[in-house]
Scaffold this active site. Structure first.
Site, PDB file in Angstrom:
ATOM      1  N   ASP A 227       0.921  -1.249  -0.014  1.00 25.95           N
ATOM      2  CA  ASP A 227      -0.001  -0.075  -0.039  1.00 25.95           C
ATOM      3  C   ASP A 227       0.764   1.229   0.071  1.00 25.95           C
ATOM      4  O   ASP A 227       2.089   1.152   0.407  1.00 25.95           O
ATOM      5  CB  ASP A 227      -0.949  -0.190   1.173  1.00 25.95           C
ATOM      6  CG  ASP A 227      -1.853   1.149   1.349  1.00 25.95           C
ATOM      7  OD1 ASP A 227      -2.442   1.473   0.186  1.00 25.95           O
ATOM      8  OD2 ASP A 227      -1.824   1.901   2.417  1.00 25.95           O
ATOM      9  N   SER A 228       0.301   2.304  -0.307  1.00 30.18           N
ATOM     10  CA  SER A 228       1.126   3.597  -0.411  1.00 30.18           C
ATOM     11  C   SER A 228       1.415   3.998   1.054  1.00 30.18           C
ATOM     12  O   SER A 228       2.389   4.946   1.310  1.00 30.18           O
ATOM     13  CB  SER A 228       0.104   4.622  -0.890  1.00 30.18           C
ATOM     14  OG  SER A 228      -1.010   4.982  -0.038  1.00 30.18           O
TER      15      SER A 228
ATOM     16  N   CYS B  78      -4.208  -1.561  -2.134  1.00 32.47           N
ATOM     17  CA  CYS B  78      -4.551  -0.079  -2.536  1.00 32.47           C
ATOM     18  C   CYS B  78      -5.332   0.012  -3.768  1.00 32.47           C
ATOM     19  O   CYS B  78      -5.155  -0.368  -4.932  1.00 32.47           O
ATOM     20  CB  CYS B  78      -3.168   0.601  -2.515  1.00 32.47           C
ATOM     21  SG  CYS B  78      -3.149   2.143  -3.059  1.00 32.47           S
TER      22      CYS B  78
ATOM     23  N   GLU C  28      -2.707   9.426   7.424  1.00 33.67           N
ATOM     24  CA  GLU C  28      -1.345   9.197   7.334  1.00 33.67           C
ATOM     25  C   GLU C  28      -0.757  10.403   8.511  1.00 33.67           C
ATOM     26  O   GLU C  28       0.491  10.259   8.939  1.00 33.67           O
ATOM     27  CB  GLU C  28      -0.693   9.660   6.084  1.00 33.67           C
ATOM     28  CG  GLU C  28      -1.088   8.609   5.084  1.00 33.67           C
ATOM     29  CD  GLU C  28      -0.173   7.395   5.510  1.00 33.67           C
ATOM     30  OE1 GLU C  28       1.112   7.697   5.513  1.00 33.67           O
ATOM     31  OE2 GLU C  28      -0.599   6.438   5.062  1.00 33.67           O
TER      32      GLU C  28
ATOM     33  N   CYS D  68     -11.307   2.820  -0.436  1.00 40.39           N
ATOM     34  CA  CYS D  68      -9.734   3.150   0.002  1.00 40.39           C
ATOM     35  C   CYS D  68      -9.499   2.501   1.219  1.00 40.39           C
ATOM     36  O   CYS D  68     -10.170   2.371   2.053  1.00 40.39           O
ATOM     37  CB  CYS D  68      -9.586   4.887   0.276  1.00 40.39           C
ATOM     38  SG  CYS D  68      -7.952   4.960   0.768  1.00 40.39           S
TER      39      CYS D  68
ATOM     40  N   HIS E  50      -7.229   2.958   3.323  1.00 42.19           N
ATOM     41  CA  HIS E  50      -7.233   3.616   4.470  1.00 42.19           C
ATOM     42  C   HIS E  50      -8.546   4.061   5.466  1.00 42.19           C
ATOM     43  O   HIS E  50      -8.492   4.187   6.762  1.00 42.19           O
ATOM     44  CB  HIS E  50      -6.597   4.965   4.273  1.00 42.19           C
ATOM     45  CG  HIS E  50      -5.159   5.178   3.826  1.00 42.19           C
ATOM     46  ND1 HIS E  50      -4.552   4.599   2.712  1.00 42.19           N
ATOM     47  CD2 HIS E  50      -4.299   5.605   4.698  1.00 42.19           C
ATOM     48  CE1 HIS E  50      -3.282   4.859   3.054  1.00 42.19           C
ATOM     49  NE2 HIS E  50      -2.856   5.509   3.849  1.00 42.19           N
TER      50      HIS E  50
HETATM   51  N1  DGL Z   1      -4.864   3.159   0.534  1.00 42.53           N
HETATM   52  C1  DGL Z   1      -4.891   3.792  -0.682  1.00 42.53           C
HETATM   53  C2  DGL Z   1      -6.158   3.299  -1.502  1.00 42.53           C
HETATM   54  O1  DGL Z   1      -6.682   2.247  -1.228  1.00 42.53           O
HETATM   55  C3  DGL Z   1      -4.630   5.144  -0.726  1.00 42.53           C
HETATM   56  C4  DGL Z   1      -4.036   5.971  -0.607  1.00 42.53           C
HETATM   57  C5  DGL Z   1      -3.366   7.198  -1.178  1.00 42.53           C
HETATM   58  O2  DGL Z   1      -2.073   7.029  -0.688  1.00 42.53           O
HETATM   59  O3  DGL Z   1      -4.041   8.399  -1.204  1.00 42.53           O
HETATM   60  O4  DGL Z   1      -6.571   4.183  -2.366  1.00 42.53           O
END
Ligand code: DGL
Length: 279
Positions: free
Chosen positions: A13-14, A76, A161, A195, A197
């Site tokens: 993931d990011s 992600c 974050e 998302c 997150h």
């Molecule tokens: N967790 C990522 C997603 O599912 C996201 C986000 C990000 O870095 O903006 O889209």
């Protein structure tokens, strides 16, 4: 026949969001080894262009391959929307056609019929996921006749974050976006937290959504889909390191390891230690 080497499942993931997927995957499939990689130093991805999300995601996938992963889950939505198809069709055949990279969008869309009666589906996602129209296209394919109402929440990932998920600021932005989505189509009965997150703010989102709306988190859905995938693909399953008394999980981040470890421990509810890597 030559025995294929085994490796852990890579979860990418990011940032912290993929932990909500990892948690459910480990509950469902505790016997496997995992490596989690969060590209926290370059998060959020949600406001970045296609080219950049693709490049960052490919770098992360290659890194996980270099650590022995045969199978990588893009936990992600933004990366699944903007990079998955190119990696699957263009890069994997060149890198190693026996490895696999899977995303989170299709498994989620496959399950929508179990939840919606009106067929009006709200999608909360990053600007990147919503602009890509990946959900609109996938829903049109699998559920013709459904209506997809996408809504971008550009502030939600930065709040998470930055450790502000419980703040008054989070209340303000959650209230604002939930009201805006419902104004777009009052017939919505199911909303996907598209998302990874967002489940970190689940309680807050639930609090501001009308109570008749089904709010879908992707963790369990992706975990069940992965279990089914491994059943259908025994040759891949045999290439994953396993331990019947419980597999291991390594945590990697591109950010400061102390910062990642304390935030991730909070989200997972167990102490973890992460190592910093450079991509
Ligand atoms: N967790 C990522 C997603 O599912 C996201 C986000 C990000 O870095 O903006 O889209």
């Amino acid at each position: 026949m030559k025995k294929q080497t085994q490796g852990p499942i890579g979860i990418f993931d990011s940032g912290y969001g993929g932990l909500t997927i990892l948690k459910e995957i480990r509950k469902t499939l505790p016997q496997y080894d995992y490596i989690y990689l969060g590209d926290n130093a370059r998060a959020p991805y949600g406001t970045r262009s296609f080219d950049i999300v693709y490049r960052f995601t490919l770098e992360s996938v290659k890194y996980l391959f270099s650590q022995g992963c045969r199978l990588v889950i893009l936990a992600c939505n933004t990366a699944s929307a903007k990079a998955l198809r190119t990696i699957q069709q263009h890069d994997l055949p060149e890198i190693d056609p026996t490895r696999r990279v899977l995303g989170v969008i299709r498994p989620t869309v496959e399950r929508l019929g179990e939840y919606s009666t009106t067929g009006h589906i709200g999608i909360f996602g990053t600007p990147g996921t919503i602009q890509s129209e990946s959900y609109d296209m996938e829903i049109a394919k699998l559920h013709p006749g459904y209506r997809t109402i996408g809504h971008a929440c550009p502030m939600w990932v930065p709040l998470i974050e930055n450790g502000e998920a419980e703040s008054d600021g989070a209340d303000f932005f959650v209230k604002q976006e939930t009201e805006r989505l419902m104004e777009k189509d009052p017939a919505i009965d199911t909303v996907v937290l598209a998302c990874t997150h967002y489940p970190i703010m689940f309680k807050k989102i639930r609090q501001y959504m009308p109570s008749h709306i089904t709010l879908l988190k992707q963790g369990e859905i992706v975990a069940e889909s992965l279990a089914a995938y491994l059943k259908r693909h025994p040759s891949m399953e045999q290439r994953i390191t396993r331990n019947e008394s419980g597999g291991s999980c390594r945590f990697l981040t591109t950010e400061n390891s102390y910062k990642f470890s304390s935030m991730a421990s909070l989200f997972l509810g167990e102490p973890i230690h992460a190592d910093t890597i450079e991509l």
